[in-house]
Design a protein around this motif. Structure first.
Motif, PDB file in Angstrom:
ATOM      1  N   CYS A 185      -7.190 -25.829  -4.188  1.00  0.00           N
ATOM      2  CA  CYS A 185      -8.303 -25.314  -4.987  1.00  0.00           C
ATOM      3  C   CYS A 185      -9.600 -25.978  -4.553  1.00  0.00           C
ATOM      4  O   CYS A 185      -9.709 -27.206  -4.534  1.00  0.00           O
ATOM      5  CB  CYS A 185      -8.067 -25.565  -6.470  1.00  0.00           C
ATOM      6  N   HIS A 186     -10.588 -25.152  -4.214  1.00  0.00           N
ATOM      7  CA  HIS A 186     -11.880 -25.627  -3.714  1.00  0.00           C
ATOM      8  C   HIS A 186     -12.989 -25.564  -4.766  1.00  0.00           C
ATOM      9  O   HIS A 186     -14.165 -25.700  -4.418  1.00  0.00           O
ATOM     10  CB  HIS A 186     -12.293 -24.789  -2.502  1.00  0.00           C
ATOM     11  N   CYS A 187     -12.654 -25.380  -6.050  1.00  0.00           N
ATOM     12  CA  CYS A 187     -13.696 -25.288  -7.071  1.00  0.00           C
ATOM     13  C   CYS A 187     -14.405 -26.630  -7.217  1.00  0.00           C
ATOM     14  O   CYS A 187     -13.896 -27.686  -6.832  1.00  0.00           O
ATOM     15  CB  CYS A 187     -13.110 -24.830  -8.410  1.00  0.00           C
ATOM     16  N   ALA A 188     -15.597 -26.592  -7.776  1.00  0.00           N
ATOM     17  CA  ALA A 188     -16.401 -27.805  -7.928  1.00  0.00           C
ATOM     18  C   ALA A 188     -15.699 -28.849  -8.786  1.00  0.00           C
ATOM     19  O   ALA A 188     -15.794 -30.048  -8.505  1.00  0.00           O
ATOM     20  CB  ALA A 188     -17.770 -27.450  -8.522  1.00  0.00           C
ATOM     21  N   ARG A 189     -14.979 -28.426  -9.812  1.00  0.00           N
ATOM     22  CA  ARG A 189     -14.290 -29.395 -10.676  1.00  0.00           C
ATOM     23  C   ARG A 189     -13.181 -30.117  -9.923  1.00  0.00           C
ATOM     24  O   ARG A 189     -13.024 -31.329 -10.067  1.00  0.00           O
ATOM     25  CB  ARG A 189     -13.737 -28.688 -11.909  1.00  0.00           C
ATOM     26  N   CYS A 190     -12.419 -29.386  -9.127  1.00  0.00           N
ATOM     27  CA  CYS A 190     -11.355 -30.035  -8.342  1.00  0.00           C
ATOM     28  C   CYS A 190     -11.949 -30.964  -7.293  1.00  0.00           C
ATOM     29  O   CYS A 190     -11.407 -32.040  -7.028  1.00  0.00           O
ATOM     30  CB  CYS A 190     -10.441 -28.998  -7.697  1.00  0.00           C
ATOM     31  N   ARG A 191     -13.058 -30.565  -6.699  1.00  0.00           N
ATOM     32  CA  ARG A 191     -13.712 -31.448  -5.722  1.00  0.00           C
ATOM     33  C   ARG A 191     -14.186 -32.731  -6.389  1.00  0.00           C
ATOM     34  O   ARG A 191     -13.983 -33.829  -5.873  1.00  0.00           O
ATOM     35  CB  ARG A 191     -14.874 -30.732  -5.033  1.00  0.00           C
ATOM     36  N   LYS A 192     -14.822 -32.597  -7.542  1.00  0.00           N
ATOM     37  CA  LYS A 192     -15.326 -33.775  -8.253  1.00  0.00           C
ATOM     38  C   LYS A 192     -14.175 -34.691  -8.685  1.00  0.00           C
ATOM     39  O   LYS A 192     -14.262 -35.911  -8.535  1.00  0.00           O
ATOM     40  CB  LYS A 192     -16.120 -33.373  -9.497  1.00  0.00           C
ATOM     41  N   SER A 193     -13.119 -34.106  -9.231  1.00  0.00           N
ATOM     42  CA  SER A 193     -12.032 -34.944  -9.752  1.00  0.00           C
ATOM     43  C   SER A 193     -11.219 -35.600  -8.646  1.00  0.00           C
ATOM     44  O   SER A 193     -10.672 -36.678  -8.839  1.00  0.00           O
ATOM     45  CB  SER A 193     -11.114 -34.144 -10.677  1.00  0.00           C
ATOM     46  N   VAL A 252     -12.595 -30.892 -19.344  1.00  0.00           N
ATOM     47  CA  VAL A 252     -13.993 -30.482 -19.347  1.00  0.00           C
ATOM     48  C   VAL A 252     -14.170 -29.589 -20.579  1.00  0.00           C
ATOM     49  O   VAL A 252     -13.457 -28.586 -20.715  1.00  0.00           O
ATOM     50  CB  VAL A 252     -14.353 -29.723 -18.047  1.00  0.00           C
ATOM     51  N   PRO A 253     -15.059 -29.958 -21.512  1.00  0.00           N
ATOM     52  CA  PRO A 253     -15.159 -29.228 -22.781  1.00  0.00           C
ATOM     53  C   PRO A 253     -15.343 -27.724 -22.639  1.00  0.00           C
ATOM     54  O   PRO A 253     -14.735 -26.953 -23.372  1.00  0.00           O
ATOM     55  CB  PRO A 253     -16.370 -29.867 -23.467  1.00  0.00           C
ATOM     56  N   GLU A 254     -16.168 -27.292 -21.692  1.00  0.00           N
ATOM     57  CA  GLU A 254     -16.420 -25.857 -21.561  1.00  0.00           C
ATOM     58  C   GLU A 254     -15.415 -25.145 -20.659  1.00  0.00           C
ATOM     59  O   GLU A 254     -15.478 -23.930 -20.498  1.00  0.00           O
ATOM     60  CB  GLU A 254     -17.852 -25.611 -21.067  1.00  0.00           C
ATOM     61  N   ALA A 255     -14.491 -25.879 -20.092  1.00  0.00           N
ATOM     62  CA  ALA A 255     -13.518 -25.265 -19.175  1.00  0.00           C
ATOM     63  C   ALA A 255     -12.353 -24.664 -19.946  1.00  0.00           C
ATOM     64  O   ALA A 255     -11.834 -25.284 -20.871  1.00  0.00           O
ATOM     65  CB  ALA A 255     -12.990 -26.297 -18.189  1.00  0.00           C
ATOM     66  N   GLN A 256     -11.957 -23.486 -19.530  1.00  0.00           N
ATOM     67  CA  GLN A 256     -10.812 -22.841 -20.162  1.00  0.00           C
ATOM     68  C   GLN A 256      -9.509 -23.500 -19.722  1.00  0.00           C
ATOM     69  O   GLN A 256      -8.610 -23.686 -20.513  1.00  0.00           O
ATOM     70  CB  GLN A 256     -10.792 -21.357 -19.804  1.00  0.00           C
ATOM     71  N   ARG A 257      -9.417 -23.871 -18.435  1.00  0.00           N
ATOM     72  CA  ARG A 257      -8.158 -24.367 -17.906  1.00  0.00           C
ATOM     73  C   ARG A 257      -8.183 -25.782 -17.360  1.00  0.00           C
ATOM     74  O   ARG A 257      -7.145 -26.378 -17.185  1.00  0.00           O
ATOM     75  CB  ARG A 257      -7.683 -23.453 -16.769  1.00  0.00           C
TER      76      ARG A 257
END
Length: 137
Positions: A29-37, A67-72
């Motif tokens: 997964c290349h999403c910004a959240r996965c990159r940050k974590s 992440v509060p606004e994250a669904q998953r």
């Protein structure tokens, strides 16, 4: 594929887990959240269905961050070393395993790169895995 049992843990060894289930998906997964974590260009996660997750050592050291606004998006990790470890995901009634936390090689090969359109321009690119702008259908 039939049910398998996988073992893994954190970098410092304080947290150990055992997950059993049917391996279904293995995505980068290349999403910004996965990159940050992860601190890298992508997170590599294995998903088991019909799964159980048992912490054989160090369960009291686990911390979770959603992440509060994250669904998953939720991250479960060792409070001593910060390493991500497996977690039960109620939304899919399964277990998500950070592939790097496994003791042995993953039982299936990566199947796709997801959130490809939001990847960092320096992220790895050199395989023939299918690429999806978000989640595969």
């Amino acid at each position: 594929m039939s049910e398998i049992t996988l073992k893994g843990g954190c970098l410092c060894g304080a947290v150990r887990y055992q997950a059993s289930g049917d391996p279904q998906r293995f995505y980068h997964c290349h999403c910004a959240r996965c990159r940050k974590s992860s601190g890298t260009g992508h997170a590599s996660n294995l998903f088991l269905s019909n799964a159980t997750l048992i912490f054989t050592h160090g369960e009291s050291l686990l911390k979770r961050f959603k992440v509060p606004e994250a669904q998953r998006f939720t991250r479960q990790f060792c409070s001593e070393c910060g390493s991500a470890v497996a977690r039960f995901v109620p939304e899919i009634d399964g277990v998500m395993i950070p592939a790097g936390s496994l003791d042995d090689p993953a039982p299936i090969e990566p199947q796709a790169r997801i959130f490809w359109d939001s990847r960092a321009n320096w992220s790895c690119d050199g395989d023939s895995l299918p690429r999806y702008p978000e989640y595969p259908q």
